[in-house]
Design a protein around this motif. Structure first.
Motif, mmCIF file in Angstrom:
data_model
loop_
_atom_site.group_PDB
_atom_site.id
_atom_site.type_symbol
_atom_site.label_atom_id
_atom_site.label_comp_id
_atom_site.label_asym_id
_atom_site.label_seq_id
_atom_site.Cartn_x
_atom_site.Cartn_y
_atom_site.Cartn_z
ATOM 1 N N SER A 31 41.297 -95.822 -75.196
ATOM 2 C CA SER A 31 41.260 -95.991 -73.741
ATOM 3 C C SER A 31 41.676 -97.410 -73.345
ATOM 4 O O SER A 31 41.138 -98.393 -73.889
ATOM 5 C CB SER A 31 39.849 -95.706 -73.210
ATOM 6 O OG SER A 31 39.793 -95.968 -71.816
ATOM 7 N N PRO A 32 42.617 -97.537 -72.421
ATOM 8 C CA PRO A 32 43.010 -98.888 -71.975
ATOM 9 C C PRO A 32 41.942 -99.565 -71.115
ATOM 10 O O PRO A 32 42.023 -100.766 -70.866
ATOM 11 C CB PRO A 32 44.287 -98.623 -71.170
ATOM 12 C CG PRO A 32 44.141 -97.218 -70.674
ATOM 13 C CD PRO A 32 43.397 -96.490 -71.754
ATOM 14 N N HIS A 33 40.973 -98.792 -70.655
ATOM 15 C CA HIS A 33 39.929 -99.352 -69.791
ATOM 16 C C HIS A 33 38.820 -100.036 -70.597
ATOM 17 O O HIS A 33 38.018 -100.770 -70.022
ATOM 18 C CB HIS A 33 39.324 -98.244 -68.924
ATOM 19 C CG HIS A 33 40.342 -97.515 -68.087
ATOM 20 N ND1 HIS A 33 40.995 -98.105 -67.035
ATOM 21 C CD2 HIS A 33 40.831 -96.246 -68.168
ATOM 22 C CE1 HIS A 33 41.833 -97.234 -66.489
ATOM 23 N NE2 HIS A 33 41.752 -96.093 -67.166
ATOM 24 N N VAL A 34 38.758 -99.761 -71.893
ATOM 25 C CA VAL A 34 37.739 -100.382 -72.744
ATOM 26 C C VAL A 34 38.334 -101.639 -73.361
ATOM 27 O O VAL A 34 39.253 -101.564 -74.191
ATOM 28 C CB VAL A 34 37.253 -99.411 -73.839
ATOM 29 C CG1 VAL A 34 36.208 -100.080 -74.711
ATOM 30 C CG2 VAL A 34 36.705 -98.135 -73.224
ATOM 31 N N LYS A 35 37.834 -102.797 -72.955
ATOM 32 C CA LYS A 35 38.380 -104.055 -73.447
ATOM 33 C C LYS A 35 37.765 -104.451 -74.789
ATOM 34 O O LYS A 35 38.469 -104.880 -75.703
ATOM 35 C CB LYS A 35 38.141 -105.158 -72.414
ATOM 36 C CG LYS A 35 38.887 -104.932 -71.102
ATOM 37 C CD LYS A 35 38.654 -106.076 -70.129
ATOM 38 C CE LYS A 35 39.420 -105.844 -68.833
ATOM 39 N NZ LYS A 35 39.208 -106.947 -67.848
ATOM 40 N N ASN A 36 36.480 -104.330 -74.901
ATOM 41 C CA ASN A 36 35.794 -104.690 -76.147
ATOM 42 C C ASN A 36 35.676 -103.459 -77.043
ATOM 43 O O ASN A 36 34.777 -102.637 -76.882
ATOM 44 C CB ASN A 36 34.411 -105.271 -75.837
ATOM 45 C CG ASN A 36 34.494 -106.548 -75.012
ATOM 46 O OD1 ASN A 36 35.380 -107.363 -75.217
ATOM 47 N ND2 ASN A 36 33.568 -106.703 -74.079
#
Length: 319
Positions: A276-281
């Motif tokens: 997912s590109p929305h999960v940074k960590n």
């Protein structure tokens, strides 16, 4: 010396007259080449394995004048092999030229079985006037109907005698068909759990790594977009089927259907986290091992680490 001067004068005279005798070939810009030299050059090329461009172009021109190759003049097995590469639309067009060849039942039977691998009618004695070309049109019509309304599509297949009214036969048809809309299929399987049960048993996960088996499962039975009762049902059925296909591995690893269920959920969550590109960590390998072993303490740390590596390298299990 006198003879040499005479030859030069004679050649100039021939050039002015545009002479073209048997011993010379006229070329562009007044260039002439002795015919015997051209013949020697041609023979030299052929002797060296070269290509005679003149004869090649001449043969090509004659082929163009002849038009397409007539398949009826070829051996039957070669003609059928050529036509077997055509799809249904092109085969119909070919039947306008080669009617007897393109309407052959073996060609249309191959098209039917390559697109719809299983139908109940395949294992029955064909009725009077049966035609695989007609069957292909009915299967195509039924698939379009299914993609609009699954219940009407299945009823159409049954009304034409293509499918028997049996959950096992419907499951085999779905398992061997790739023309059905996966969203409509998901709705149908959610309503017909009896068909879903038989569809799950058609999968063979023997000696497959868990994430790869889960990917294969979701290629045939697409996962819902949101977490809910249907997703839990799918994972539960998959877990029991995976354990049934790998009893020795389950004993060796000390896994049960409940443990496989936990691993499947962990793999799905990890897939979402890593892709997912929305999960940074992003979740680390150490975090995944720690979280998974909390839910299933008997699982080997090395085994869980291999699960993480598979998702990290290959990607989502339910894409």
């Amino acid at each position: 010396m006198g003879q040499g001067l005479w030859r030069i004068a004679r050649n100039q005279q021939l050039q002015q007259q545009g002479y073209s005798g048997q011993g010379y070939l006229t070329r562009e810009h007044g260039r002439r080449i002795p015919a015997n030299n051209v013949s020697n050059t041609s023979h030299r090329k052929q002797a060296q394995g070269g290509i005679d461009i003149y004869h090649l172009l001449k043969a090509r021109k004659s082929k163009e004048q002849e038009g397409f190759i007539n398949l009826e003049m070829l051996p039957p097995e070669l003609s059928f092999t050529i036509l077997s590469y055509l799809n249904a639309t092109d085969l119909c067009l070919a039947s306008c030229v080669w009617q007897d060849l393109a309407n052959d039942e073996l060609l249309w039977q191959g098209l039917c079985k390559s697109t719809w691998g299983h139908c109940s009618i395949y294992n029955k004695n064909p009725p009077l006037g049966f035609s695989f070309r007609k069957l292909y049109m009915q299967l195509d019509e039924g698939s379009l109907t299914f993609n609009a309304n699954p219940d009407e599509g299945v009823n159409y297949f049954m009304s034409k005698g293509i499918l028997d009214d049996s959950p096992k036969e419907i499951a085999k048809f779905i398992f061997c068909t790739r023309t059905l809309n996966w969203k409509k299929l998901r709705i149908y399987l959610d309503e017909r759990r009896d068909v879903l049960d038989d569809l799950v048993t058609l999968h063979n996960f023997r000696n497959q790594f868990l994430p790869n088996a889960l990917r294969e499962f979701f290629r045939h039975i697409h996962a819902p977009e949101e977490r809910g009762e249907y997703l839990e049902t799918l994972i539960t059925k998959f877990s029991h089927r995976f354990c049934a296909c790998n009893p020795d591995l389950m004993r060796e690893l000390g896994l049960s259907p409940d443990a496989v269920y936990v691993l499947c959920y962990s793999l799905i969550l990890l897939s979402i986290d890593l892709t997912s590109p929305h999960v940074k960590n992003k979740m680390s390998k150490r975090e995944f091992i720690r979280n998974t072993r909390r839910a299933a303490q008997n699982i080997s740390e090395d085994f869980v680490g291999h699960l993480y590596d598979n998702i990290y390298l290959i990607g989502h299990v339910a894409a």
